[in-house]
Design a protein around this motif. Sequence first.
Motif, PDB file in Angstrom:
ATOM      1  N   THR A  50      -5.302  -6.681 -11.816  1.00 23.45           N
ATOM      2  CA  THR A  50      -6.388  -5.985 -12.507  1.00 23.45           C
ATOM      3  C   THR A  50      -7.624  -6.869 -12.570  1.00 23.45           C
ATOM      4  O   THR A  50      -7.522  -8.074 -12.819  1.00 23.45           O
ATOM      5  CB  THR A  50      -5.964  -5.540 -13.926  1.00 23.45           C
ATOM      6  OG1 THR A  50      -7.032  -4.797 -14.517  1.00 23.45           O
ATOM      7  CG2 THR A  50      -5.605  -6.723 -14.830  1.00 23.45           C
ATOM      8  N   HIS A  66      -5.132  -0.217 -18.537  1.00 22.00           N
ATOM      9  CA  HIS A  66      -4.803  -0.205 -17.104  1.00 22.00           C
ATOM     10  C   HIS A  66      -3.294  -0.349 -16.922  1.00 22.00           C
ATOM     11  O   HIS A  66      -2.672   0.420 -16.179  1.00 22.00           O
ATOM     12  CB  HIS A  66      -5.556  -1.345 -16.398  1.00 22.00           C
ATOM     13  CG  HIS A  66      -5.554  -1.214 -14.904  1.00 22.00           C
ATOM     14  ND1 HIS A  66      -6.145  -2.130 -14.076  1.00 22.00           N
ATOM     15  CD2 HIS A  66      -5.026  -0.264 -14.087  1.00 22.00           C
ATOM     16  CE1 HIS A  66      -5.972  -1.744 -12.808  1.00 22.00           C
ATOM     17  NE2 HIS A  66      -5.295  -0.629 -12.794  1.00 22.00           N
ATOM     18  N   ARG A 124      -1.132   2.737 -17.534  1.00 21.72           N
ATOM     19  CA  ARG A 124      -1.187   3.781 -16.500  1.00 21.72           C
ATOM     20  C   ARG A 124      -0.216   3.496 -15.360  1.00 21.72           C
ATOM     21  O   ARG A 124       0.055   4.379 -14.545  1.00 21.72           O
ATOM     22  CB  ARG A 124      -2.615   3.887 -15.927  1.00 21.72           C
ATOM     23  CG  ARG A 124      -3.640   4.400 -16.921  1.00 21.72           C
ATOM     24  CD  ARG A 124      -4.925   4.849 -16.253  1.00 21.72           C
ATOM     25  NE  ARG A 124      -5.659   3.790 -15.589  1.00 21.72           N
ATOM     26  CZ  ARG A 124      -6.560   2.996 -16.176  1.00 21.72           C
ATOM     27  NH1 ARG A 124      -6.824   3.141 -17.473  1.00 21.72           N
ATOM     28  NH2 ARG A 124      -7.201   2.060 -15.497  1.00 21.72           N
ATOM     29  N   GLY A 156      -5.125  -3.015  -8.088  1.00 25.60           N
ATOM     30  CA  GLY A 156      -5.939  -1.976  -8.712  1.00 25.60           C
ATOM     31  C   GLY A 156      -7.395  -2.126  -8.299  1.00 25.60           C
ATOM     32  O   GLY A 156      -7.735  -2.914  -7.405  1.00 25.60           O
ATOM     33  N   HIS A 157      -8.267  -1.389  -8.961  1.00 27.94           N
ATOM     34  CA  HIS A 157      -9.692  -1.403  -8.618  1.00 27.94           C
ATOM     35  C   HIS A 157     -10.250  -2.832  -8.618  1.00 27.94           C
ATOM     36  O   HIS A 157     -10.008  -3.597  -9.531  1.00 27.94           O
ATOM     37  CB  HIS A 157     -10.478  -0.558  -9.623  1.00 27.94           C
ATOM     38  CG  HIS A 157     -11.956  -0.702  -9.452  1.00 27.94           C
ATOM     39  ND1 HIS A 157     -12.634  -0.127  -8.388  1.00 27.94           N
ATOM     40  CD2 HIS A 157     -12.875  -1.409 -10.163  1.00 27.94           C
ATOM     41  CE1 HIS A 157     -13.918  -0.456  -8.474  1.00 27.94           C
ATOM     42  NE2 HIS A 157     -14.085  -1.224  -9.531  1.00 27.94           N
ATOM     43  N   SER A 209       0.802  -1.233   0.000  1.00 26.03           N
ATOM     44  CA  SER A 209       0.000   0.000   0.000  1.00 26.03           C
ATOM     45  C   SER A 209       0.831   1.278   0.000  1.00 26.03           C
ATOM     46  O   SER A 209       0.272   2.370  -0.005  1.00 26.03           O
ATOM     47  CB  SER A 209      -0.924   0.004   1.215  1.00 26.03           C
ATOM     48  OG  SER A 209      -0.147   0.083   2.400  1.00 26.03           O
ATOM     49  N   ILE A 265      -5.348   0.189  -4.143  1.00 34.05           N
ATOM     50  CA  ILE A 265      -4.729   1.527  -4.164  1.00 34.05           C
ATOM     51  C   ILE A 265      -4.916   2.126  -5.557  1.00 34.05           C
ATOM     52  O   ILE A 265      -5.243   1.425  -6.509  1.00 34.05           O
ATOM     53  CB  ILE A 265      -3.229   1.490  -3.779  1.00 34.05           C
ATOM     54  CG1 ILE A 265      -2.431   0.555  -4.702  1.00 34.05           C
ATOM     55  CG2 ILE A 265      -3.044   1.091  -2.324  1.00 34.05           C
ATOM     56  CD1 ILE A 265      -0.917   0.560  -4.459  1.00 34.05           C
ATOM     57  N   GLY A 266      -4.705   3.438  -5.646  1.00 30.00           N
ATOM     58  CA  GLY A 266      -4.895   4.128  -6.922  1.00 30.00           C
ATOM     59  C   GLY A 266      -3.786   3.829  -7.910  1.00 30.00           C
ATOM     60  O   GLY A 266      -2.660   3.479  -7.540  1.00 30.00           O
ATOM     61  N   ASP A 267      -4.086   4.028  -9.191  1.00 27.44           N
ATOM     62  CA  ASP A 267      -3.114   3.732 -10.249  1.00 27.44           C
ATOM     63  C   ASP A 267      -1.857   4.593 -10.144  1.00 27.44           C
ATOM     64  O   ASP A 267      -0.753   4.128 -10.443  1.00 27.44           O
ATOM     65  CB  ASP A 267      -3.760   3.933 -11.626  1.00 27.44           C
ATOM     66  CG  ASP A 267      -4.785   2.848 -11.935  1.00 27.44           C
ATOM     67  OD1 ASP A 267      -4.768   1.804 -11.256  1.00 27.44           O
ATOM     68  OD2 ASP A 267      -5.600   3.050 -12.860  1.00 27.44           O
ATOM     69  N   GLU A 268      -2.013   5.840  -9.711  1.00 23.93           N
ATOM     70  CA  GLU A 268      -0.849   6.735  -9.606  1.00 23.93           C
ATOM     71  C   GLU A 268       0.139   6.202  -8.562  1.00 23.93           C
ATOM     72  O   GLU A 268       1.358   6.198  -8.784  1.00 23.93           O
ATOM     73  CB  GLU A 268      -1.321   8.150  -9.241  1.00 23.93           C
ATOM     74  CG  GLU A 268      -0.225   9.199  -9.288  1.00 23.93           C
ATOM     75  CD  GLU A 268       0.603   9.228 -10.587  1.00 23.93           C
ATOM     76  OE1 GLU A 268       1.836   9.336 -10.475  1.00 23.93           O
ATOM     77  OE2 GLU A 268       0.024   9.127 -11.701  1.00 23.93           O
TER      78      GLU A 268
END
Length: 216
Positions: free
Chosen positions: A63, A74, A77, A32-33, A12, A41-44
């Motif tokens: 993913t 995805h 990114r 990812g989502h 994380s 956690i977010g892609d960034e």
Amino acid sequence: MTRPRVKICCISSIDEARIAIEYGASALGLVGHMPSGPGIIGDELIKQIAKIVPPPIATFLLTSETKPQHIIDHYRRVNTTTIQIVDELERLEYEMLRNELPNVKLVQVIHVIDDNSVKEAIEISKYVDAILLDSGNPKLSVKELGGTGRTHNWDLSREIRNSISIPLFLAGGLNKDNVQQAIETVQPFGLDLCSSVRTDGKLDQQKLKDFFNSIG
């Protein structure tokens, strides 16, 4: 038998990535989502973590996308070394992923439920670089795609291991107390864990140490 590699999932933060590597992780899972489960956690942030991880440590993007173009988007990114597909890929279109992302490793998750899971793993092993066996259930109304902390039937896992010619990762409820039995039963290439090395959701250095000690 060679000591299995260890993938620590649900990383994380950059800090957690460094701790996992320090204790001996060969790979990190970046979630990812997802429709459910821990560690999202977010892609960034996935991209930032993947950037600081030194070779030869692998970074896995988890993913839940099922359409090849969405998986490719995805991946672009985040730029990890590996894509872990946790759901069923639409129409087995692995070739499109290979063509678009020739240098990226593909790992398909198979949720071990019954004999059909064995057939599915054997079929899909022709298209990917590794199979990862977990204890979710993609058929539920809210799909379980990993991070359940439950074990599954390791006899089925062993049957899969004996029937495929690519590396196999074992996930699902592994901890310091059952991992030796899991290794003896399945003889996996790698082990994958999330909840058993965490306390209140955070990576626990003592639990990491105990786990790595328990696999010798």
